[in-house]
Design a protein around this motif. Sequence first.
Motif, PDB file in Angstrom:
ATOM      1  N   TRP A  53       0.820  -1.160  -0.041  1.00  0.00           N
ATOM      2  CA  TRP A  53      -0.058  -0.026  -0.048  1.00  0.00           C
ATOM      3  C   TRP A  53       0.929   1.157  -0.069  1.00  0.00           C
ATOM      4  CZ3 TRP A  53      -2.457  -3.143   4.074  1.00  0.00           C
ATOM      5  CH2 TRP A  53      -3.681  -4.021   3.872  1.00  0.00           C
ATOM      6  N   ILE A  73      -7.421   0.921  -3.148  1.00  0.00           N
ATOM      7  CA  ILE A  73      -7.036   0.497  -1.471  1.00  0.00           C
ATOM      8  C   ILE A  73      -8.326   0.605  -0.659  1.00  0.00           C
ATOM      9  CG2 ILE A  73      -5.795   1.351   0.619  1.00  0.00           C
ATOM     10  CD1 ILE A  73      -3.818   2.798  -0.941  1.00  0.00           C
ATOM     11  N   LEU A  78      -8.038  -3.599   4.017  1.00  0.00           N
ATOM     12  CA  LEU A  78      -6.921  -3.035   5.124  1.00  0.00           C
ATOM     13  C   LEU A  78      -7.126  -3.545   6.560  1.00  0.00           C
ATOM     14  CD1 LEU A  78      -4.497  -0.933   5.378  1.00  0.00           C
ATOM     15  CD2 LEU A  78      -6.234   0.472   6.459  1.00  0.00           C
TER      16      LEU A  78
END
Length: 157
Positions: A53, A73, A78
């Motif tokens: 990332w 993203i 995440l």
Amino acid sequence: MKLTTFTDYSLRVLIYLAAQPGQRATIGQVAAAYQVSENHLVKVVHFLGKQGWLRNLRGKGGGLELALPPERIGVGQLVRQTEGEAVAECLGDARGDCCIAPSCRLKGVLSEAVTAFYGVLDRYTLADLVSNAPQLAQILFVEHPIRAQRVSPRKAA
């Protein structure tokens, strides 16, 4: 569900970088903006780089930058990487030694809740979190005297 500080800081680092597209930042700048420990951010930044990332560049002119466009993203992805899916021992890999495990219905309820939680997060990307970039920039990139004092002299120069 309460997110760990590691997840919180991971999101903050990515938001900081996405709020000023095309710009690099140092750990010291991010730490000063959020008034958090640089030491904690070092581990976070290392992890985010290993996951692909962040691009962490060393040396003069180096710093941190997003390795992917914010649209690529995913918030859910995440959080899964930083938190995992286990909110209770019985949902994790360890499984534990709970005596009611054979007839417990809590596991199913918690599993459903986690699925719903990640279902919501999966609908958002980093781009969604910084769609108000001008307002974020006013907050994050203004040099406040209190924040500037917290940055060590070697990082500020």
